[in-house]
Write an enzyme that holds these catalytic residues in place. Structure first.
Site, PDB file in Angstrom:
ATOM      1  N   LYS A  22      53.854  81.248  28.786  1.00  0.00           N
ATOM      2  CA  LYS A  22      53.873  80.824  30.061  1.00  0.00           C
ATOM      3  C   LYS A  22      54.081  81.447  31.226  1.00  0.00           C
ATOM      4  CE  LYS A  22      57.492  78.608  31.629  1.00  0.00           C
ATOM      5  NZ  LYS A  22      58.110  78.768  32.813  1.00  0.00           N
ATOM      6  N   ASN A  23      55.294  82.426  31.189  1.00  0.00           N
ATOM      7  CA  ASN A  23      55.651  83.282  32.212  1.00  0.00           C
ATOM      8  C   ASN A  23      54.835  84.539  32.342  1.00  0.00           C
ATOM      9  OD1 ASN A  23      57.460  81.329  32.742  1.00  0.00           O
ATOM     10  ND2 ASN A  23      59.366  82.458  31.972  1.00  0.00           N
ATOM     11  N   CYS A 117      67.541  74.637  42.361  1.00  0.00           N
ATOM     12  CA  CYS A 117      66.930  73.823  41.393  1.00  0.00           C
ATOM     13  C   CYS A 117      68.129  73.625  40.124  1.00  0.00           C
ATOM     14  CB  CYS A 117      65.747  74.451  40.624  1.00  0.00           C
ATOM     15  SG  CYS A 117      65.905  76.104  39.431  1.00  0.00           S
ATOM     16  N   ARG A 122      68.567  80.328  43.288  1.00  0.00           N
ATOM     17  CA  ARG A 122      67.134  80.853  42.941  1.00  0.00           C
ATOM     18  C   ARG A 122      66.558  81.210  44.436  1.00  0.00           C
ATOM     19  NH1 ARG A 122      64.139  78.295  38.472  1.00  0.00           N
ATOM     20  NH2 ARG A 122      63.062  80.491  38.022  1.00  0.00           N
ATOM     21  N   ASP A 306      66.692  82.832  29.293  1.00  0.00           N
ATOM     22  CA  ASP A 306      65.852  81.840  28.571  1.00  0.00           C
ATOM     23  C   ASP A 306      65.857  81.520  27.167  1.00  0.00           C
ATOM     24  OD1 ASP A 306      64.953  81.516  31.193  1.00  0.00           O
ATOM     25  OD2 ASP A 306      62.739  82.511  30.733  1.00  0.00           O
ATOM     26  N   ARG A 398      57.001  71.353  30.305  1.00  0.00           N
ATOM     27  CA  ARG A 398      56.179  72.250  31.529  1.00  0.00           C
ATOM     28  C   ARG A 398      56.135  73.789  30.668  1.00  0.00           C
ATOM     29  NH1 ARG A 398      60.210  72.997  36.371  1.00  0.00           N
ATOM     30  NH2 ARG A 398      58.418  74.672  36.512  1.00  0.00           N
TER      31      ARG A 398
HETATM   32  N1  EPU Z   1      67.289  86.245  43.077  1.00  0.00           N
HETATM   33  C1  EPU Z   1      67.540  86.463  44.378  1.00  0.00           C
HETATM   34  N2  EPU Z   1      66.791  86.736  45.193  1.00  0.00           N
HETATM   35  C2  EPU Z   1      65.357  86.795  44.950  1.00  0.00           C
HETATM   36  C3  EPU Z   1      65.255  86.631  43.712  1.00  0.00           C
HETATM   37  C4  EPU Z   1      65.774  86.398  42.433  1.00  0.00           C
HETATM   38  O1  EPU Z   1      68.972  86.406  44.494  1.00  0.00           O
HETATM   39  O2  EPU Z   1      64.561  87.078  45.921  1.00  0.00           O
HETATM   40  C5  EPU Z   1      68.099  85.910  41.913  1.00  0.00           C
HETATM   41  C6  EPU Z   1      68.088  84.778  41.270  1.00  0.00           C
HETATM   42  O3  EPU Z   1      68.521  83.868  41.933  1.00  0.00           O
HETATM   43  C7  EPU Z   1      68.478  84.951  39.926  1.00  0.00           C
HETATM   44  C8  EPU Z   1      68.375  86.422  39.482  1.00  0.00           C
HETATM   45  O4  EPU Z   1      68.150  87.018  40.663  1.00  0.00           O
HETATM   46  O5  EPU Z   1      70.204  84.597  39.970  1.00  0.00           O
HETATM   47  C9  EPU Z   1      67.044  86.561  38.625  1.00  0.00           C
HETATM   48  O6  EPU Z   1      66.056  85.832  39.055  1.00  0.00           O
HETATM   49  P1  EPU Z   1      64.468  86.066  38.982  1.00  0.00           P
HETATM   50  O7  EPU Z   1      63.890  86.291  40.083  1.00  0.00           O
HETATM   51  O8  EPU Z   1      64.425  87.422  37.682  1.00  0.00           O
HETATM   52  O9  EPU Z   1      63.816  84.940  38.207  1.00  0.00           O
HETATM   53  P2  EPU Z   1      62.322  84.108  38.568  1.00  0.00           P
HETATM   54  O10 EPU Z   1      61.533  85.526  38.521  1.00  0.00           O
HETATM   55  O11 EPU Z   1      62.467  83.019  39.488  1.00  0.00           O
HETATM   56  C10 EPU Z   1      61.446  84.198  36.046  1.00  0.00           C
HETATM   57  C11 EPU Z   1      61.304  83.167  35.045  1.00  0.00           C
HETATM   58  C12 EPU Z   1      62.545  82.444  34.582  1.00  0.00           C
HETATM   59  C13 EPU Z   1      63.446  83.225  33.980  1.00  0.00           C
HETATM   60  C14 EPU Z   1      63.893  84.229  34.994  1.00  0.00           C
HETATM   61  C15 EPU Z   1      64.819  85.418  34.417  1.00  0.00           C
HETATM   62  C16 EPU Z   1      58.726  82.913  35.537  1.00  0.00           C
HETATM   63  C17 EPU Z   1      58.012  81.730  36.207  1.00  0.00           C
HETATM   64  N3  EPU Z   1      60.259  82.549  35.464  1.00  0.00           N
HETATM   65  O12 EPU Z   1      62.292  83.431  37.075  1.00  0.00           O
HETATM   66  O13 EPU Z   1      61.899  81.541  33.628  1.00  0.00           O
HETATM   67  O14 EPU Z   1      64.517  82.483  33.628  1.00  0.00           O
HETATM   68  O15 EPU Z   1      62.799  84.998  35.281  1.00  0.00           O
HETATM   69  O16 EPU Z   1      64.236  86.002  33.293  1.00  0.00           O
HETATM   70  O17 EPU Z   1      58.602  84.020  35.293  1.00  0.00           O
HETATM   71  C18 EPU Z   1      61.928  79.562  32.331  1.00  0.00           C
HETATM   72  O18 EPU Z   1      60.820  79.689  31.758  1.00  0.00           O
HETATM   73  O19 EPU Z   1      62.655  78.552  31.926  1.00  0.00           O
HETATM   74  C19 EPU Z   1      62.349  80.148  33.420  1.00  0.00           C
HETATM   75  C20 EPU Z   1      63.217  79.768  34.192  1.00  0.00           C
END
Ligand code: EPU
Length: 418
Positions: A22-23, A117, A122, A306, A398
């Site tokens: 999915k990701n 969330c 996030r 995850d 999801r």
């Molecule tokens: N963060 C910031 N600022 C930003 C972006 C991120 O502070 O601009 C922080 C977040 O709050 C978090 C950390 O950095 O504490 C890492 O977040 P990241 O941006 O890597 O997460 P994401 O890209 O929003 C993806 C996956 C998540 C997975 C995370 C970590 C997708 C669509 N989602 O989220 O997947 O947990 O990376 O590996 O790729 C899931 O599939 O259940 C899921 C939540």
């Protein structure tokens, strides 16, 4: 609302097939916005988030054909709208992945600012800071992020924190920018590599994906491409946990073991025997004894956040005490309070959970709070004595393709009802 009823205590046995990630499919679908030509994606999982992303692409003016199950043909030649509205972003945060491609190709994008969330705040400040580095003007208007630029210019972007979708958004934006972009402290997840592979097939010039420094030489235009999405490493890990927690024996096929080395290693440390018969499958043997082992979640190649909830379910059944440290999200222990209701012994404090494995769980009525938490409750239900009913399983829909059918085919007693 759908629920699951599980009668636990049956070891799983047989062969289970892993779906596409999915990701990885989500950013690859967003990447289709970068070109007027058709992008064909194979092995897209049939899950709710993919349907939501499809709706977003269609709302923007793209056509999405599904010539066969799990294949998507996306054509964004006629984009009429440059925004992801609140009702989509609130159901799926990954809608923010539309920002980079829209900004790079059309010079404008508006995306509702995602709120906090179930697993943490996030923010997307690192995405926005990166776009500004590429020359975009970013502002907040009525709860929406609005980004504008003539043509983005390559730049050096340093991420303060490793961000998966942030790296993806910047990679997509930089692919059409003028000149060279270097991303430092980039995420190294397999999904980043998959997206870079697709972008390069489209005519992009990206090097270093999978390492912490990625260079992107911008091009004027990107074209059509055909791509097969990688296997879902988290679904794979969830099946390993399902075999282990039920004392079963599973052949997990169509997976990519090289993408989950840290997970396999950790399960082995607890006594689970895992073989790799070939590059695309794993065999989990019946374990006589599950021991405890501490774990800390980290960006790839570390142990993925995850898989943290599923691992916690297993640790409640292990012998001994384990400590789980969650370093990625600040509020990702929602499953712990549900597991307590099944008789687990867990204490959480801040980013740590201490689990005293008792070797048994009791069936209970449970509430799913997010995608991976739901998976951990299903695992706990499979291991528990008696009946478990899990409410709000739309969370699991999801990201897991027909999980109850896959589990039933290997001997689980699980049914969906309303
Ligand atoms: N963060 C910031 N600022 C930003 C972006 C991120 O502070 O601009 C922080 C977040 O709050 C978090 C950390 O950095 O504490 C890492 O977040 P990241 O941006 O890597 O997460 P994401 O890209 O929003 C993806 C996956 C998540 C997975 C995370 C970590 C997708 C669509 N989602 O989220 O997947 O947990 O990376 O590996 O790729 C899931 O599939 O259940 C899921 C939540």
């Amino acid at each position: 609302m759908d629920k699951f009823r599980i009668i636990g205590g049956r070891p799983l046995e047989g062969r289970v097939q892993v779906s596409g990630a999915k990701n990885s499919a989500l950013p690859c679908m967003a990447a289709a916005l970068l070109t007027a030509e058709t992008i064909t994606l194979h092995n897209a999982p049939y899950v709710r988030d993919i349907i939501t992303m499809r709706r977003l692409l269609e709302d923007l003016g793209s056509t999405v054909l599904v010539p066969e199950l799990r294949t998507l043909k996306i054509s964004a030649h006629k984009i009429e709208l440059f925004e992801a509205p609140y009702d989509l972003v609130k159901t799926m945060r990954a809608s923010v992945l539309a920002l980079g491609p829209l900004l790079a190709r059309f010079g404008q994008a508006r995306v509702s600012m995602p709120g906090g969330c179930a697993i943490g705040q996030r923010p997307i400040d690192l995405h926005l800071h990166g776009f500004e580095k590429l020359g975009a003007r970013v502002s907040l208007e009525g709860g929406d992020v609005v980004a504008r630029a003539e043509r983005l210019r390559g730049a050096e972007v340093y991420f303060d924190k490793v961000t998966v979708t942030g790296t993806e958004n910047l990679m997509m934006a930089a692919a059409l920018a003028e000149g060279m972009t270097t991303l430092f402290n980039a995420a190294r997840e397999p999904e980043i590599v998959d997206l870079a592979d697709l972008l390069n097939k489209m005519g992009g010039r990206i090097e270093g994906a999978g390492k912490s420094t990625i260079t992107i030489e911008g091009v004027r235009e990107l074209g059509g491409a055909e791509h097969t999405i990688i296997a879902d490493r988290i679904e794979t890990g969830t099946f390993i946990a399902a075999a282990a927690i039920t004392g079963g024996h599973l052949d997990i096929v169509n997976c990519s073991p090289q993408h989950l080395a840290a997970v396999i290693d950790k399960f082995r440390e607890t006594g689970v025997r895992i073989d790799q018969p070939n590059a695309f499958s794993l065999r989990v043997h019946k374990a006589d004894h599950i021991g405890s082992a501490d774990v800390t979640t980290l960006p790839h190649p570390g142990f993925p956040t995850d898989m943290q909830a599923q691992y916690m379910a297993l640790m409640t059944m292990a012998e001994g005490t384990s400590i789980i440290t969650e370093t990625i999200f600040e509020n990702r222990f929602m499953h712990a309070s549900e597991l307590l209701r099944m008789g687990a012994r867990i204490r959480t404090s801040g980013r740590q959970a201490v689990i005293d494995g008792t070797g048994h769980l009791m069936g209970a009525k449970l509430l799913a709070s997010d995608l991976r938490a739901s998976a951990s409750l299903v695992l706990a239900g499979l291991a528990a004595k008696g009946e478990t009913v899990i409410d709000r399983v739309y969370h699991i829909d999801r990201g897991y393709e027909k999980i109850e059918e896959k589990l039933r085919a290997v001997g689980a007693k699980i049914e969906r009802f309303r």
